[in-house]
Design a protein around this motif. Sequence first.
Motif, PDB file in Angstrom:
ATOM      1  N   GLY A  93     -28.071 -40.652 103.099  1.00  0.00           N
ATOM      2  CA  GLY A  93     -28.912 -41.828 103.323  1.00  0.00           C
ATOM      3  C   GLY A  93     -28.629 -42.344 104.713  1.00  0.00           C
ATOM      4  O   GLY A  93     -27.509 -42.811 104.985  1.00  0.00           O
ATOM      5  N   ILE A  94     -29.592 -42.239 105.615  1.00  0.00           N
ATOM      6  CA  ILE A  94     -29.333 -42.526 107.023  1.00  0.00           C
ATOM      7  C   ILE A  94     -28.815 -43.943 107.242  1.00  0.00           C
ATOM      8  O   ILE A  94     -27.812 -44.150 107.928  1.00  0.00           O
ATOM      9  CB  ILE A  94     -30.604 -42.260 107.861  1.00  0.00           C
ATOM     10  CG1 ILE A  94     -30.850 -40.750 107.952  1.00  0.00           C
ATOM     11  CG2 ILE A  94     -30.472 -42.850 109.265  1.00  0.00           C
ATOM     12  CD1 ILE A  94     -32.118 -40.362 108.660  1.00  0.00           C
ATOM     13  N   ALA A  95     -29.478 -44.924 106.656  1.00  0.00           N
ATOM     14  CA  ALA A  95     -29.054 -46.312 106.850  1.00  0.00           C
ATOM     15  C   ALA A  95     -27.639 -46.533 106.307  1.00  0.00           C
ATOM     16  O   ALA A  95     -26.807 -47.186 106.952  1.00  0.00           O
ATOM     17  CB  ALA A  95     -30.041 -47.262 106.177  1.00  0.00           C
ATOM     18  N   GLU A 117     -36.817 -37.656 119.499  1.00  0.00           N
ATOM     19  CA  GLU A 117     -38.159 -38.041 119.055  1.00  0.00           C
ATOM     20  C   GLU A 117     -38.400 -37.770 117.566  1.00  0.00           C
ATOM     21  O   GLU A 117     -39.404 -38.190 117.004  1.00  0.00           O
ATOM     22  CB  GLU A 117     -39.240 -37.331 119.893  1.00  0.00           C
ATOM     23  CG  GLU A 117     -39.220 -35.816 119.794  1.00  0.00           C
ATOM     24  CD  GLU A 117     -38.378 -35.177 120.867  1.00  0.00           C
ATOM     25  OE1 GLU A 117     -38.840 -34.215 121.492  1.00  0.00           O
ATOM     26  OE2 GLU A 117     -37.228 -35.646 121.077  1.00  0.00           O
ATOM     27  N   ASP A 118     -37.462 -37.080 116.909  1.00  0.00           N
ATOM     28  CA  ASP A 118     -37.545 -36.846 115.463  1.00  0.00           C
ATOM     29  C   ASP A 118     -36.464 -37.657 114.749  1.00  0.00           C
ATOM     30  O   ASP A 118     -35.784 -37.185 113.867  1.00  0.00           O
ATOM     31  CB  ASP A 118     -37.355 -35.354 115.137  1.00  0.00           C
ATOM     32  CG  ASP A 118     -38.570 -34.520 115.513  1.00  0.00           C
ATOM     33  OD1 ASP A 118     -38.417 -33.329 115.715  1.00  0.00           O
ATOM     34  OD2 ASP A 118     -39.668 -35.096 115.586  1.00  0.00           O
ATOM     35  N   GLU A 119     -36.357 -38.887 115.135  1.00  0.00           N
ATOM     36  CA  GLU A 119     -35.173 -39.653 114.788  1.00  0.00           C
ATOM     37  C   GLU A 119     -35.112 -40.105 113.334  1.00  0.00           C
ATOM     38  O   GLU A 119     -34.053 -40.460 112.851  1.00  0.00           O
ATOM     39  CB  GLU A 119     -35.069 -40.873 115.684  1.00  0.00           C
ATOM     40  CG  GLU A 119     -36.267 -41.812 115.585  1.00  0.00           C
ATOM     41  CD  GLU A 119     -35.998 -43.112 116.293  1.00  0.00           C
ATOM     42  OE1 GLU A 119     -35.584 -44.065 115.622  1.00  0.00           O
ATOM     43  OE2 GLU A 119     -36.195 -43.157 117.516  1.00  0.00           O
ATOM     44  N   GLU A 120     -36.232 -40.148 112.621  1.00  0.00           N
ATOM     45  CA  GLU A 120     -36.226 -40.671 111.256  1.00  0.00           C
ATOM     46  C   GLU A 120     -35.563 -42.049 111.211  1.00  0.00           C
ATOM     47  O   GLU A 120     -34.885 -42.407 110.259  1.00  0.00           O
ATOM     48  CB  GLU A 120     -35.476 -39.713 110.320  1.00  0.00           C
ATOM     49  CG  GLU A 120     -36.114 -38.357 110.174  1.00  0.00           C
ATOM     50  CD  GLU A 120     -37.465 -38.401 109.475  1.00  0.00           C
ATOM     51  OE1 GLU A 120     -37.675 -39.330 108.681  1.00  0.00           O
ATOM     52  OE2 GLU A 120     -38.294 -37.516 109.737  1.00  0.00           O
ATOM     53  N   ASN A 121     -35.729 -42.804 112.318  1.00  0.00           N
ATOM     54  CA  ASN A 121     -35.183 -44.148 112.481  1.00  0.00           C
ATOM     55  C   ASN A 121     -33.672 -44.157 112.710  1.00  0.00           C
ATOM     56  O   ASN A 121     -33.045 -45.217 112.743  1.00  0.00           O
ATOM     57  CB  ASN A 121     -35.526 -45.045 111.287  1.00  0.00           C
ATOM     58  CG  ASN A 121     -35.794 -46.479 111.703  1.00  0.00           C
ATOM     59  OD1 ASN A 121     -36.317 -46.708 112.796  1.00  0.00           O
ATOM     60  ND2 ASN A 121     -35.440 -47.432 110.859  1.00  0.00           N
ATOM     61  N   PHE A 122     -33.067 -42.986 112.862  1.00  0.00           N
ATOM     62  CA  PHE A 122     -31.623 -42.889 113.048  1.00  0.00           C
ATOM     63  C   PHE A 122     -31.171 -43.669 114.283  1.00  0.00           C
ATOM     64  O   PHE A 122     -30.269 -44.509 114.220  1.00  0.00           O
ATOM     65  CB  PHE A 122     -31.208 -41.423 113.163  1.00  0.00           C
ATOM     66  CG  PHE A 122     -29.739 -41.200 113.393  1.00  0.00           C
ATOM     67  CD1 PHE A 122     -28.869 -41.091 112.325  1.00  0.00           C
ATOM     68  CD2 PHE A 122     -29.227 -41.103 114.677  1.00  0.00           C
ATOM     69  CE1 PHE A 122     -27.511 -40.882 112.532  1.00  0.00           C
ATOM     70  CE2 PHE A 122     -27.875 -40.902 114.893  1.00  0.00           C
ATOM     71  CZ  PHE A 122     -27.018 -40.790 113.820  1.00  0.00           C
ATOM     72  N   VAL A 127     -28.576 -48.741 116.947  1.00  0.00           N
ATOM     73  CA  VAL A 127     -28.624 -49.915 117.827  1.00  0.00           C
ATOM     74  C   VAL A 127     -28.449 -51.181 116.996  1.00  0.00           C
ATOM     75  O   VAL A 127     -27.673 -52.084 117.347  1.00  0.00           O
ATOM     76  CB  VAL A 127     -29.953 -49.960 118.612  1.00  0.00           C
ATOM     77  CG1 VAL A 127     -30.060 -51.275 119.394  1.00  0.00           C
ATOM     78  CG2 VAL A 127     -30.052 -48.773 119.555  1.00  0.00           C
ATOM     79  N   LYS A 128     -29.137 -51.248 115.881  1.00  0.00           N
ATOM     80  CA  LYS A 128     -29.059 -52.418 114.996  1.00  0.00           C
ATOM     81  C   LYS A 128     -27.651 -52.606 114.450  1.00  0.00           C
ATOM     82  O   LYS A 128     -27.161 -53.741 114.328  1.00  0.00           O
ATOM     83  CB  LYS A 128     -30.053 -52.256 113.844  1.00  0.00           C
ATOM     84  CG  LYS A 128     -30.161 -53.463 112.927  1.00  0.00           C
ATOM     85  CD  LYS A 128     -31.232 -53.258 111.864  1.00  0.00           C
ATOM     86  CE  LYS A 128     -31.339 -54.465 110.951  1.00  0.00           C
ATOM     87  NZ  LYS A 128     -32.386 -54.271 109.903  1.00  0.00           N
ATOM     88  N   ALA A 132     -22.691 -46.457 118.575  1.00  0.00           N
ATOM     89  CA  ALA A 132     -23.357 -45.615 119.569  1.00  0.00           C
ATOM     90  C   ALA A 132     -23.901 -44.332 118.953  1.00  0.00           C
ATOM     91  O   ALA A 132     -23.193 -43.635 118.232  1.00  0.00           O
ATOM     92  CB  ALA A 132     -22.384 -45.266 120.692  1.00  0.00           C
ATOM     93  N   ALA A 133     -25.166 -44.041 119.249  1.00  0.00           N
ATOM     94  CA  ALA A 133     -25.700 -42.713 118.983  1.00  0.00           C
ATOM     95  C   ALA A 133     -25.438 -41.902 120.247  1.00  0.00           C
ATOM     96  O   ALA A 133     -25.704 -42.378 121.353  1.00  0.00           O
ATOM     97  CB  ALA A 133     -27.195 -42.782 118.697  1.00  0.00           C
ATOM     98  N   VAL A 134     -24.915 -40.695 120.080  1.00  0.00           N
ATOM     99  CA  VAL A 134     -24.563 -39.871 121.234  1.00  0.00           C
ATOM    100  C   VAL A 134     -25.409 -38.601 121.193  1.00  0.00           C
ATOM    101  O   VAL A 134     -25.036 -37.603 120.564  1.00  0.00           O
ATOM    102  CB  VAL A 134     -23.056 -39.519 121.232  1.00  0.00           C
ATOM    103  CG1 VAL A 134     -22.682 -38.790 122.517  1.00  0.00           C
ATOM    104  CG2 VAL A 134     -22.207 -40.782 121.067  1.00  0.00           C
TER     105      VAL A 134
END
Length: 242
Positions: A93-95, A117-122, A127-128, A132-134
């Motif tokens: 579950g990404i969230a 660009e295929d982030e699925e909101n990841f 950011v929320k 950090a997303a790397v």
Amino acid sequence: MRLMVHLIAGFPSLAGFSEAARALHDGGAEILEIQIPFSDPTADGPAITLASETAIKNGFRVVDIFEYIQAAKDAGFKRIMVMTYANIPYRYGIARYIADMQKAGVEGLIVPDLLVEDEENFYALTVKQKIAAVPVAVFGMPPDRLALLKPFPKIYVALRSGITGMETCISADTQKFLQKLAKNHEVYGGFGISNAAQVKTLAPLVHAVVIGSYFTRVLQQALKDNTPIYQTIAKAVEELKG
């Protein structure tokens, strides 16, 4: 010189992982990248693939990652990244994955097969959650792809395409590529770094030199030879630092 070192959660065991992490930290490594093993990796070389397969066979579950994050903290690491393939956060579950990693004190998340660009909101969720997303850049990536990385302060740069653990040549073009990225990003550079000469060349060009397969091979050899993990890893760190 900053080192970002890589260990596989579940390999060879929690105790063995802890010993290796302690040796790496005591040897001067600043960042620990912990990999959640996955059964179908796309970028792992033979050493990391074997270690991941062993961890899974020994019963490693994704929820066990938090024990390994704590072990890394206990070893002294204040900067911890978690790397895995997209299937893992999707199934978790990404969230929930992002939130739980943030609560565990992880600095950054690396998902090499998850395109921006295929982030699925990841990426928006990182950011929320203030983690950090790397994203991963590859040497030779075209300008239109590099442009997509502009919003990200931290970037992992694979110094060549292919799988981990193979020999990497740090050419003049590679150095220019890194210098350009380092103007706007905190760059972690690796893929096939396995000797002191490579580390010496790479260190001035990046925020941290990433070393993964090398330590996995050293750890595997220590287990095969039945030599102490801490001392074996500590010696390997010293040799890399030159």
